[in-house]
Design a protein around this motif. Structure first.
Motif, mmCIF file in Angstrom:
data_model
loop_
_atom_site.group_PDB
_atom_site.id
_atom_site.type_symbol
_atom_site.label_atom_id
_atom_site.label_comp_id
_atom_site.label_asym_id
_atom_site.label_seq_id
_atom_site.Cartn_x
_atom_site.Cartn_y
_atom_site.Cartn_z
ATOM 1 N N LEU A 27 0.883 -1.190 -0.196
ATOM 2 C CA LEU A 27 0.004 0.024 -0.169
ATOM 3 C C LEU A 27 0.809 1.073 -0.052
ATOM 4 O O LEU A 27 0.746 2.152 -0.533
ATOM 5 C CB LEU A 27 -0.854 0.099 1.277
ATOM 6 N N ILE A 28 1.831 1.108 0.683
ATOM 7 C CA ILE A 28 2.840 2.341 0.907
ATOM 8 C C ILE A 28 3.453 2.615 -0.490
ATOM 9 O O ILE A 28 3.630 3.851 -0.867
ATOM 10 C CB ILE A 28 3.888 2.176 2.098
ATOM 11 N N TYR A 29 3.953 1.596 -0.993
ATOM 12 C CA TYR A 29 4.501 1.597 -2.479
ATOM 13 C C TYR A 29 3.452 2.017 -3.421
ATOM 14 O O TYR A 29 3.872 2.988 -4.367
ATOM 15 C CB TYR A 29 4.984 0.278 -2.840
ATOM 16 N N VAL A 30 2.211 1.646 -3.429
ATOM 17 C CA VAL A 30 1.556 1.982 -4.609
ATOM 18 C C VAL A 30 0.822 3.423 -4.415
ATOM 19 O O VAL A 30 0.636 4.282 -5.407
ATOM 20 C CB VAL A 30 0.073 1.104 -4.557
ATOM 21 N N PHE A 31 0.851 3.955 -3.288
ATOM 22 C CA PHE A 31 0.202 5.338 -2.952
ATOM 23 C C PHE A 31 0.881 6.432 -2.656
ATOM 24 O O PHE A 31 0.789 7.514 -2.281
ATOM 25 C CB PHE A 31 -0.960 5.346 -1.643
ATOM 26 N N THR A 32 2.344 5.990 -2.794
ATOM 27 C CA THR A 32 3.228 7.098 -2.501
ATOM 28 C C THR A 32 4.260 7.522 -3.778
ATOM 29 O O THR A 32 4.131 6.492 -4.606
ATOM 30 C CB THR A 32 4.151 6.894 -1.438
ATOM 31 N N GLY A 33 4.798 8.452 -4.269
ATOM 32 C CA GLY A 33 5.609 8.520 -5.069
ATOM 33 C C GLY A 33 5.043 9.381 -6.289
ATOM 34 O O GLY A 33 4.430 8.683 -7.062
ATOM 35 N N LYS A 34 5.043 10.618 -6.492
ATOM 36 C CA LYS A 34 4.454 11.264 -7.556
ATOM 37 C C LYS A 34 5.229 10.981 -8.911
ATOM 38 O O LYS A 34 4.845 10.929 -10.009
ATOM 39 C CB LYS A 34 4.459 12.798 -7.394
ATOM 40 N N LYS A 35 6.571 10.753 -8.824
ATOM 41 C CA LYS A 35 7.406 10.497 -9.871
ATOM 42 C C LYS A 35 6.860 9.211 -10.683
ATOM 43 O O LYS A 35 6.661 8.928 -11.918
ATOM 44 C CB LYS A 35 8.712 10.214 -9.778
ATOM 45 N N ARG A 36 6.496 8.146 -9.880
ATOM 46 C CA ARG A 36 5.863 6.619 -10.314
ATOM 47 C C ARG A 36 4.778 7.032 -10.940
ATOM 48 O O ARG A 36 4.543 6.394 -12.216
ATOM 49 C CB ARG A 36 5.877 5.831 -8.925
ATOM 50 N N ALA A 37 3.830 7.801 -10.417
ATOM 51 C CA ALA A 37 2.448 8.264 -11.141
ATOM 52 C C ALA A 37 2.685 8.610 -12.593
ATOM 53 O O ALA A 37 2.120 8.342 -13.526
ATOM 54 C CB ALA A 37 1.733 8.877 -10.226
ATOM 55 N N LYS A 38 3.770 9.592 -12.476
ATOM 56 C CA LYS A 38 3.832 10.187 -14.029
ATOM 57 C C LYS A 38 4.593 9.349 -14.900
ATOM 58 O O LYS A 38 4.207 9.212 -15.993
ATOM 59 C CB LYS A 38 5.011 11.401 -13.855
ATOM 60 N N ARG A 39 5.384 8.438 -14.319
ATOM 61 C CA ARG A 39 5.959 7.381 -15.252
ATOM 62 C C ARG A 39 5.017 6.330 -15.814
ATOM 63 O O ARG A 39 4.980 5.972 -17.287
ATOM 64 C CB ARG A 39 7.173 6.867 -14.497
ATOM 65 N N LEU A 40 4.107 5.865 -14.572
ATOM 66 C CA LEU A 40 3.021 4.937 -15.294
ATOM 67 C C LEU A 40 2.063 5.653 -16.153
ATOM 68 O O LEU A 40 1.426 4.894 -17.191
ATOM 69 C CB LEU A 40 2.112 4.599 -14.131
ATOM 70 N N GLU A 41 1.873 7.020 -16.040
ATOM 71 C CA GLU A 41 0.897 7.553 -16.893
ATOM 72 C C GLU A 41 1.661 7.618 -18.238
ATOM 73 O O GLU A 41 0.857 7.651 -19.506
ATOM 74 C CB GLU A 41 0.620 9.086 -16.628
ATOM 75 N N SER A 42 2.839 7.811 -18.442
ATOM 76 C CA SER A 42 3.578 7.724 -19.688
ATOM 77 C C SER A 42 3.552 6.521 -20.428
ATOM 78 O O SER A 42 3.567 6.219 -21.728
ATOM 79 C CB SER A 42 4.886 8.169 -19.721
ATOM 80 N N TYR A 43 3.282 5.317 -19.675
ATOM 81 C CA TYR A 43 3.141 3.828 -20.239
ATOM 82 C C TYR A 43 1.936 3.682 -20.898
ATOM 83 O O TYR A 43 1.844 2.772 -21.757
ATOM 84 C CB TYR A 43 3.424 2.803 -19.294
ATOM 85 N N LYS A 44 0.813 4.631 -20.722
ATOM 86 C CA LYS A 44 -0.563 4.046 -21.101
ATOM 87 C C LYS A 44 -0.642 4.204 -22.618
ATOM 88 O O LYS A 44 -1.484 3.420 -23.074
ATOM 89 C CB LYS A 44 -1.537 4.826 -20.458
ATOM 90 N N ASN A 45 0.354 4.900 -23.274
ATOM 91 C CA ASN A 45 0.151 4.877 -24.982
ATOM 92 C C ASN A 45 0.822 3.823 -25.512
ATOM 93 O O ASN A 45 1.048 3.870 -26.610
ATOM 94 C CB ASN A 45 0.333 6.409 -25.253
ATOM 95 N N ILE A 46 1.790 3.093 -24.868
ATOM 96 C CA ILE A 46 2.772 2.061 -25.377
ATOM 97 C C ILE A 46 1.972 1.291 -26.339
ATOM 98 O O ILE A 46 2.525 1.072 -27.649
ATOM 99 C CB ILE A 46 3.387 1.279 -24.342
ATOM 100 N N PRO A 47 0.932 0.546 -26.235
ATOM 101 C CA PRO A 47 0.380 -0.142 -27.143
ATOM 102 C C PRO A 47 -0.089 0.505 -28.410
ATOM 103 O O PRO A 47 -0.228 0.021 -29.670
ATOM 104 C CB PRO A 47 -0.993 -0.691 -26.404
ATOM 105 N N PHE A 48 -0.287 1.839 -28.489
ATOM 106 C CA PHE A 48 -0.691 2.500 -29.648
ATOM 107 C C PHE A 48 0.451 2.946 -30.350
ATOM 108 O O PHE A 48 0.321 3.466 -31.707
ATOM 109 C CB PHE A 48 -1.557 3.542 -29.088
ATOM 110 N N LEU A 49 1.556 2.822 -29.802
ATOM 111 C CA LEU A 49 3.005 3.232 -30.698
ATOM 112 C C LEU A 49 3.117 2.346 -31.818
ATOM 113 O O LEU A 49 3.529 2.984 -32.713
ATOM 114 C CB LEU A 49 4.079 3.301 -29.589
ATOM 115 N N ASP A 50 2.891 1.139 -31.644
ATOM 116 C CA ASP A 50 3.217 0.139 -32.683
ATOM 117 C C ASP A 50 2.245 0.411 -33.794
ATOM 118 O O ASP A 50 2.563 0.062 -35.025
ATOM 119 C CB ASP A 50 3.070 -1.378 -32.069
ATOM 120 N N ASP A 51 1.126 0.855 -33.571
ATOM 121 C CA ASP A 51 -0.051 1.059 -34.494
ATOM 122 C C ASP A 51 0.285 2.201 -35.527
ATOM 123 O O ASP A 51 0.336 2.253 -36.544
ATOM 124 C CB ASP A 51 -1.330 1.486 -33.986
ATOM 125 N N ASP A 52 1.092 3.077 -34.644
ATOM 126 C CA ASP A 52 1.536 4.428 -35.437
ATOM 127 C C ASP A 52 2.496 3.915 -36.726
ATOM 128 O O ASP A 52 2.795 4.433 -37.779
ATOM 129 C CB ASP A 52 1.915 5.514 -34.537
#
Length: 65
Positions: A27-52
């Protein structure tokens, strides 16, 4: 020490404490760390990069014939 662990009435509370500490750690790992949230948000478009890339390649192939 091993004799104490081999008794069932001692291992159940010990296992409970180990699992609880692990759960709280997750729980502490998941709900702390704003850098982690920003990094995970950048991963959400990875499946669509291959389509482009595939779409660009198809466009180049259709232009060449």
């Amino acid at each position: 020490m091993l004799e104490w662990l081999s008794q069932m009435e001692n291992t159940k509370p010990l296992a409970l404490v180990i699992f609880f500490v692990t759960f709280v750690g997750i729980l502490i790992y998941v709900f702390t760390g704003k850098k982690r949230a920003k990094r995970l948000e950048s991963y959400k478009n990875i499946p669509f990069l291959d389509d482009d890339e595939a779409g660009d390649k198809r466009d180049k192939d259709s232009d060449n014939g």
